[in-house]
Structures are given as structure tokens and as C-alpha cells.
Scaffold this motif. Structure first.
Motif, PDB file in Angstrom:
ATOM      1  N   CYS A 102      23.117  -5.907 -33.216  1.00 21.82           N
ATOM      2  CA  CYS A 102      21.822  -6.591 -33.276  1.00 21.82           C
ATOM      3  C   CYS A 102      20.872  -6.109 -32.173  1.00 21.82           C
TER       4      CYS A 102
ATOM      5  N   SER B  63      18.163   4.386 -30.810  1.00 19.25           N
ATOM      6  CA  SER B  63      17.546   3.352 -31.636  1.00 19.25           C
ATOM      7  C   SER B  63      16.024   3.341 -31.506  1.00 19.25           C
TER       8      SER B  63
ATOM      9  N   SER C   2      15.142  -0.965 -32.239  1.00 19.20           N
ATOM     10  CA  SER C   2      14.633  -0.030 -33.238  1.00 19.20           C
ATOM     11  C   SER C   2      13.508  -0.655 -34.057  1.00 19.20           C
ATOM     12  N   THR C   3      13.674  -1.907 -34.424  1.00 20.60           N
ATOM     13  CA  THR C   3      12.642  -2.583 -35.206  1.00 20.60           C
ATOM     14  C   THR C   3      11.337  -2.657 -34.436  1.00 20.60           C
TER      15      THR C   3
ATOM     16  N   MET D  93      19.416  -2.715 -33.158  1.00 23.92           N
ATOM     17  CA  MET D  93      18.586  -2.943 -34.339  1.00 23.92           C
ATOM     18  C   MET D  93      17.256  -3.588 -33.950  1.00 23.92           C
TER      19      MET D  93
ATOM     20  N   LEU E 223      23.728   0.012 -39.560  1.00 20.96           N
ATOM     21  CA  LEU E 223      24.570  -1.138 -39.218  1.00 20.96           C
ATOM     22  C   LEU E 223      25.952  -0.982 -39.842  1.00 20.96           C
TER      23      LEU E 223
ATOM     24  N   TYR F  61      17.382   0.144 -37.509  1.00 20.86           N
ATOM     25  CA  TYR F  61      17.286  -1.192 -38.103  1.00 20.86           C
ATOM     26  C   TYR F  61      17.719  -1.180 -39.569  1.00 20.86           C
TER      27      TYR F  61
END
Length: 184
Positions: free
Chosen positions: A151, A119, A157-158, A154, A130, A125
Motif C-alpha cells: 500500500c 514507484s 505511485s498514485t 502504491m 500489486l 498503483y
């Protein structure tokens, strides 16, 4: 004349989500009833029915399909990385599910660590990641718990892709410009 890819991505994702939910719930219904999972595997916490997958998986399909369709309208070949991301996340979800079912806690830990590392390197993300991860884990956990678990990667990764990588790029550009000014 060939049908543009962007026309079938959204309906295909919704159909895939609905089909996955119906197959999963049909299997559970015919094998003792639709399962419920307690949060944190603690019976004192509320249970979540796998029937929510009928809502969650098609909605994730809509989200993934819409997002990939939007990207393919600006870049015609954008669907290849989207398919690769979906398949990679699907494989990770399946591997995590198999490790859990076979009571391979060390293997499950290794797979989850691999997902967390990946990630940082890949744009996990994005909605197709997902969607793939949740579909890969639906047969074992239903749709809600994998969506909650997803989550964490994600978020990692964000932060890594949209904040840290950009900060590194900015720093490198500034240092390269400073070196060029000193030489010039």
C-alpha cells in the motif's frame, strides 16, 4: 485462428493466484503447520494466518486480470507493459523476501528504497504490480502482510503519477504557451 490475449488473461491470473496460494499453504502444512504472522512483528498484536492467502491471492488475480483485460481491449499491445510490471514487481518481492530470510537487513532496506523510488517512476498503483509483489513475497510472509506493505509504494505511485506528474505537465504546457505568446 489465434485466441485473443484478453480471453486468457483473467483466468490465467486467477489460476496463478490460486496455484501460488495452494503451493505455499501445502508446503507450510507439510512442514509444521500453516504459519501466522503478528502485525508489526509484535506478539501482543493480533496474528494473521497465511490461510487467508486462499482468498487474497485469487482476488488479486481477478483484480489484475480484469484490469489488464480491460486495457487490452482498448490497446491490443497493453499486455506487454502489464507483464513487464508484473515481472518487475515479482522480482522486487522475491528480492525483498530473500534479503529478509538471509538476515540482510541492509539489503532489505536497499530493496525497499528501490521499490519506493521505482514507484515514483512506474505506475506501481496498477493491480498487476500489486499481484506480482504479493506473489513474490508470499512464500516468506504469506499474502496479507505483503499486500499491506504494498500500500505504501502504491500510494506514492498514485500521488506521483496521477497528481505530481500531471501538475508538472500542466505547468510545462502553460509556460510553453506563455513563451509562444511572448514571441508571437
Amino acid at each position: 485462428m489465434a485466441i485473443p490475449q484478453s480471453r486468457w488473461i483473467l483466468p490465467g491470473a486467477v489460476i496463478a493466484g490460486m496455484a501460488a496460494a495452494l503451493i505455499h499453504l501445502g508446503w507450510e502444512y507439510s512442514h509444521g503447520g500453516i504459519q501466522r504472522h503478528h502485525l508489526l512483528n509484535d506478539a501482543s498484536l493480533p496474528a494473521i494466518s497465511n490461510a487467508w492467502g486462499l482468498l487474497v491471492l485469487p482476488l488479486l488475480g481477478v483484480l489484475a486480470g480484469w484490469e489488464v483485460t480491460r486495457r487490452t481491449r482498448t490497446h491490443a499491445r497493453a499486455w506487454w507493459p502489464a507483464v513487464a510490471g508484473f515481472v518487475g514487481a515479482l522480482a522486487a518481492g522475491i528480492a525483498l523476501s530473500v534479503a529478509f530470510v538471509t538476515h540482510g537487513e541492509p539489503a532489505a532496506t536497499q530493496v525497499m528504497l528501490g521499490v519506493l523510488v521505482a514507484s515514483v517512476l512506474f505506475p506501481a498503483y496498477r493491480a498487476e504490480y500489486l499481484f506480482g509483489f504479493v506473489i513474490g513475497m508470499t512464500a516468506v510472509f504469506g499474502a496479507i502482510l505483503p499486500a499491506l506493505v504494498a500500500c505504501v509504494p502504491m500510494l506514492i505511485s498514485t500521488v506521483s503519477r496521477l497528481v505530481l506528474w500531471r501538475l508538472v505537465q500542466y505547468t510545462l504546457r502553460r509556460s510553453t504557451a506563455a513563451v509562444a505568446v511572448r514571441r508571437g
